[in-house]
Write a protein that holds these residues in place. Structure first.
Motif, PDB file in Angstrom:
ATOM      1  N   MET A 165       0.850  -1.189   0.000  1.00 55.34           N
ATOM      2  CA  MET A 165       0.000   0.000   0.000  1.00 55.34           C
ATOM      3  C   MET A 165       0.880   1.231   0.000  1.00 55.34           C
ATOM      4  SD  MET A 165      -3.211   0.902  -0.007  1.00 55.34           S
ATOM      5  CE  MET A 165      -3.433   2.589  -0.575  1.00 55.34           C
ATOM      6  N   GLU A 225       0.943   5.120   0.442  1.00 61.17           N
ATOM      7  CA  GLU A 225       0.078   6.097   1.096  1.00 61.17           C
ATOM      8  C   GLU A 225       0.843   7.354   1.522  1.00 61.17           C
ATOM      9  OE1 GLU A 225      -2.813   6.979   1.993  1.00 61.17           O
ATOM     10  OE2 GLU A 225      -4.173   5.284   1.739  1.00 61.17           O
ATOM     11  N   VAL A 276      -2.174   4.679   6.737  1.00 65.46           N
ATOM     12  CA  VAL A 276      -1.009   3.805   6.913  1.00 65.46           C
ATOM     13  C   VAL A 276      -1.198   2.896   8.124  1.00 65.46           C
ATOM     14  CG1 VAL A 276       1.377   3.853   7.748  1.00 65.46           C
ATOM     15  CG2 VAL A 276       0.740   5.144   5.708  1.00 65.46           C
ATOM     16  N   ALA A 289      -3.853   0.241   7.234  1.00 69.54           N
ATOM     17  CA  ALA A 289      -3.381  -0.706   6.223  1.00 69.54           C
ATOM     18  C   ALA A 289      -2.364  -1.674   6.823  1.00 69.54           C
ATOM     19  CB  ALA A 289      -2.762   0.049   5.049  1.00 69.54           C
ATOM     20  N   LYS A 290      -1.493  -1.153   7.662  1.00 66.21           N
ATOM     21  CA  LYS A 290      -0.480  -2.000   8.303  1.00 66.21           C
ATOM     22  C   LYS A 290      -1.145  -2.993   9.256  1.00 66.21           C
ATOM     23  CE  LYS A 290       4.051  -1.710  10.479  1.00 66.21           C
ATOM     24  NZ  LYS A 290       5.128  -0.788  10.949  1.00 66.21           N
ATOM     25  N   THR A 318       3.490  -1.410   4.047  1.00 63.03           N
ATOM     26  CA  THR A 318       3.143  -0.002   3.867  1.00 63.03           C
ATOM     27  C   THR A 318       4.355   0.820   3.445  1.00 63.03           C
ATOM     28  OG1 THR A 318       3.458   0.366   6.258  1.00 63.03           O
ATOM     29  CG2 THR A 318       1.212  -0.048   5.481  1.00 63.03           C
ATOM     30  N   CYS A 373       5.497   3.447   8.987  1.00 67.14           N
ATOM     31  CA  CYS A 373       5.588   2.728   7.710  1.00 67.14           C
ATOM     32  C   CYS A 373       6.734   1.714   7.702  1.00 67.14           C
ATOM     33  CB  CYS A 373       5.802   3.711   6.570  1.00 67.14           C
ATOM     34  SG  CYS A 373       4.392   4.778   6.254  1.00 67.14           S
TER      35      CYS A 373
END
Length: 217
Positions: A166, A168, A174, A177-178, A184, A203
């Motif tokens: 992803m 971002e 972030v 998603a993580k 990420t 990230c």
């Protein structure tokens, strides 16, 4: 990063330089269409929401608006369309997308923005055809504040979250998603400069611009 072949891109701030368009969009819309003077913080609050969530929030604040939540979301998207579809690409975007595709990566879009706006804007830069699919928050039914959004993206692609990347620029996206299991990659975005330290901490990888992706993938 050869084990990752599927890359999902956020749009606003990552592919398109649109953050200034969103900065006052809700306030401008409410003033022009309904003559409502909304507080400045309204746009900041809506910034982390999907269009539908933002519509619900605005309707709660201003129940006199004679539109459904869905109509309100569509109206806001239409309100900014003229500016959005002419938005400049972020630095190096076109070359990076073309090169990643040439290297055999599968590219996807994940965004809170309106699909029509994104399609027209990326078509303007001649890169729309490089993406295999777009997954909007409206389609999936969750904003990027929810793990379910990213799980929904993975389910539609047909690949486990752990095998997806992803890209971002937003710290709240972030983090989620993580949590969902994505690798990420954070991209620096000037309007979120105050969050860059947090991005670097959260990230898996960070790059100062999209060209940095070509040294990773």
């Amino acid at each position: 990063m050869k084990q990752y072949k599927n890359i999902v891109f956020d749009v606003d701030g990552v592919l398109l330089d649109t953050m200034s368009i969103w900065a006052n969009s809700a306030n401008q819309y409410l003033k022009k269409v309904f003559d409502i003077d909304a507080p400045e913080e309204l746009d900041r609050t809506c910034a982390t929401m999907s269009l539908i969530e933002a519509g619900e929030y605005v309707k709660e604040l201003y129940p006199q608006i004679p539109l459904s939540v869905e109509q309100l979301a569509e109206d806001v998207a239409a309100f900014i369309r003229e500016q959005y579809v002419k938005a400049p690409a972020t630095e190096g975007m076109v070359d990076v997308i073309r090169e990643l595709k040439a290297r055999g990566y599968h590219l996807f879009l994940a965004t809170a923005s309106d699909e029509k706006n994104v399609r027209e804007a990326l078509s303007h830069h001649n890169v729309w055809e490089y993406f295999e699919a777009i997954y909007t928050c409206t389609e999936i039914g969750y904003s990027k504040n929810y793990v379910e959004y990213f799980e929904g993206v993975a389910a539609r692609i047909g690949i486990p979250c752990e095998e997806l990347v992803m890209i971002e620029d937003s710290i709240h996206s972030v983090v989620t998603a993580k949590k969902a299991g994505f690798l990420t990659v954070g991209v620096y975005e000037k309007s979120s400069a105050d969050k860059w330290q947090q991005m670097q901490e959260q990230c898996d990888i960070c790059v100062k611009n999209l060209a940095g992706l070509l040294t990773i993938f």
